[in-house]
Each structure stands twice: as C-alpha cells, then as structure tokens.
Design an enzyme around this catalytic site. Structure first.
Site, PDB file in Angstrom:
ATOM      1  N   HIS A 114      37.330 -12.578  23.263  1.00  0.00           N
ATOM      2  CA  HIS A 114      38.363 -12.912  24.252  1.00  0.00           C
ATOM      3  C   HIS A 114      39.362 -11.770  24.396  1.00  0.00           C
ATOM      4  CE1 HIS A 114      36.734 -16.874  23.256  1.00  0.00           C
ATOM      5  NE2 HIS A 114      37.292 -17.338  24.385  1.00  0.00           N
ATOM      6  N   ASP A 148      36.297 -13.087  27.427  1.00  0.00           N
ATOM      7  CA  ASP A 148      36.716 -14.199  28.290  1.00  0.00           C
ATOM      8  C   ASP A 148      38.233 -14.277  28.464  1.00  0.00           C
ATOM      9  OD1 ASP A 148      34.048 -14.805  28.271  1.00  0.00           O
ATOM     10  OD2 ASP A 148      34.282 -16.878  27.594  1.00  0.00           O
TER      11      ASP A 148
END
Length: 356
Positions: free
Chosen positions: A324, A177
């Site tokens: 992430h 992400d």
C-alpha cells in the site's frame, strides 16, 4: 216332295268337322276384326280401375326413350327405333307401357375436364408451397430479435482474477493500493533506484486529488489499476448498480487525472471482494480483475520486519505482491521496501506486470 228330301244327307262326322271349321273361321275373323279396330280406335285401352298384367320385356315392350328435347317418345311399329313423339296426355298403347312408370328426365351433368388438363385449383391453406424453399432462408424483417448472449462465465479469461505475472518464471509483480498519497513519491524514488516496475491500484477520489502523482507514475513507465471511487467495504455486498458506478466512475477519474492517452488495465476490488457480477462489470469496461498471491498485511502496520518476512516466505516465482502507498501512514511499507528491493534482485527476480 220336301226340299230336304232331295238334299244329299251328310254323315254326323262330316257335320261336326264343318261346324268346327265354321266356328274357327268365325273366331279368326272376329280376332282379326277386333285387332284392326283396336289399332285404329284404341279399343285395347285399359278401363279405369283395371290392372293388366305386364308381360316380360321383349322387342315390343322396350321403355320409351328420351327424344332430343328430353320428352319421352312412343315406340315405333317394331319397338326398336324412335317413334313419333306423343302429345301430352296421350294414352298408352300397350299393357306394358300402361303399368311401367315413365323414367325421370336425366339430370344434366357437368363434363369433367380431361385428365391431362392442368388444374387451376388453389392448394389448401395447410398444403406446402408448390416450390421448395431456398436452402438458406434470409432473416425476416419482422422476426423477433434474438436475445443478447449471456454474460461470460466467471472463469472466462476476460473475467477471471489474475494472480500471477504476465511472463511467468522467476518474476515478481509489485502492486500498491489506495493511493496516490503522501508515500507515493517515496515509493517511486525507491523503484527507480532498482529499475523496478510496479502497478498502482488507485482510488478514484485520490487520483482526482493528486493528478501530478498520476502523471508521474505514467511517465516512469508504471501501470495503473482501478480500485473503486472511495473504497467501500464489503465490496462484494454492493448492488449491481453501485458496483458499476464504483468501477466505471473511478476509471474515468483516473484517466482524467492522467491526461490524454491514460490507460487503466486492471480492476482490484477493495478488500478482495470479487464477485461474478463485479468481475463481469470490470471485463465489460476492458479491465481485468486483479488479485494477489502474497499479502504481508502492511495496511495493518505490523512492522517493517514483519512485512519483509511475510513477503520472503510467501513469494514464489510469478507471484503478485500486495502493498500500500495510500490509506494512512505507510512509513513501515516504505521501510520494508528498502529491504525487499535489493533482496529480490539478489534472488534473481525480474520485475514484471500482472497477467492480462
């Protein structure tokens, strides 16, 4: 000698019979004369103010019948047939006709049509149409349009949140992400070493700022996911219009950065802030809501060892791992990934994409 002396003397009984016979003849002659005179001169006409009793109707006392023109006519001699029409004001000829009121002229009547004649009367307004309607009535041009169908429920396949791999079994889906960012290139290099495929959930603004990285991700065979324009939180509290803007505009930014043919397949709400509304918005844009089943909280930088341990303890076959590659310093994530990739291969996991 007197004359009566020579006349034969009659006996008293003979004289009484003679007088009786003479009187009878006189009465009969008077009656016949009176009748004849009354018939000729109307002697039997009743006097004004005198009421004569009527006798029961008989052959001679029938009511006057209407002539061809509707004017009453006087009875004939026998009283059974039509006689000569009487002029207006003519006197009645009998006591029966004097006391019986003249019948009123019959009202003209309209002849009824034959029973078999077809009726031309129109049916009343509330009557059904004379012919049956067709079995299937075509829609009327003026009919009110049907309301739009309700949006699909939150648990519908198109709107439900994905938390597993497409293939199932001993597979794993790695997702990253908040990129693309400074760590994205390093992540791509590590994935290539192990032949792993991953899904990148990108911020629209980040994709617009790093189009080369977006193109590199696509060229390497990875997939793209919409992660909103600028990652507002709490995302679940956004209005419908704001959520719609965040999802739709981010999709446009990612497609523009990736170039022609770029496909965005999923939408991940920032912080996992899914609602029935934003799930429907995403589904309306052709995006499947994407969740996760493994969260090592690498965004908080707990250390590479903690990240590795959390993934190893939480992962089950078909799981989706949340990591992430953007949003800050992701060096711990890169360090953890160097350990996780060989471990996954050793455990027999195959790399897959999320369902949808």
């Amino acid at each position: 000698m007197p004359s009566h002396a020579t006349s034969p003397r009659t006996s008293p009984p003979a004289r009484r019979r003679r007088r009786t016979l003479t009187a009878s003849c006189a009465v009969l002659a008077a009656a016949l004369g009176l009748a004849a005179c009354g018939t000729a001169n109307g002697a039997l006409r009743p006097q004004p103010g005198v009421t004569t009793a009527s006798s029961p109707a008989g052959p001679t006392s029938s009511a006057p019948s209407a002539g061809p023109t509707g004017t009453p006519s006087s009875p004939g001699p026998s009283g059974s047939g039509p006689g000569t029409p009487m002029p207006p004001g003519a006197p009645a000829t009998s006591a029966a006709t004097a006391t019986s009121p003249a019948p009123a002229a019959p009202k003209p009547t309209t002849p009824k049509p034959p029973a078999t004649a077809p009726s031309t009367a129109k049916p009343p307004a509330h009557s059904p149409a004379p012919t049956a309607p067709p079995a299937t009535r075509p829609p009327s041009a003026t009919a009110t349009p049907a309301p739009p169908p309700p949006p699909p429920p939150a648990n519908d396949t198109a709107t439900s949140v994905v938390r597993s791999t497409a293939s199932g079994g001993r597979t794993v889906a790695l997702t990253f992400d908040d990129g693309p960012g400074p760590a994205t290139g390093q992540v791509l290099d590590l994935l290539a070493q192990y032949g792993a495929k991953a899904t990148f959930c990108q911020i629209g603004q980040q994709a617009a700022a790093n189009p080369a990285l977006v193109k590199r991700i696509i060229a390497a065979g990875h997939r793209l996911c919409d992660h909103s324009v600028d990652h507002p939180q709490p995302f679940a509290a956004l209005s419908h219009d704001r959520a719609g803007y965040e999802i739709a505009h981010a999709q446009e930014q990612i497609v523009r950065a990736g170039g022609p043919g770029t496909r965005v397949s999923w939408f991940r709400a920032p912080g996992g802030g899914f609602t029935a509304d934003n799930q429907r918005i995403a589904a309306g844009l052709g995006l499947r809501p994407l969740g996760w089943s493994v969260d090592p909280r690498d965004w908080s930088r707990p250390g590479a060892a903690s990240i590795v341990a959390s993934v190893q303890s939480q992962l089950r076959p078909g799981g989706v791992v949340l990591l992430h590659d953007g949003g800050g310093d992701r060096s711990q994530t890169v360090a953890a990934l160097k350990q996780l990739l060989p471990w996954l291969v050793a455990q027999g996991y195959r790399f897959d994409f999320p369902a949808g």
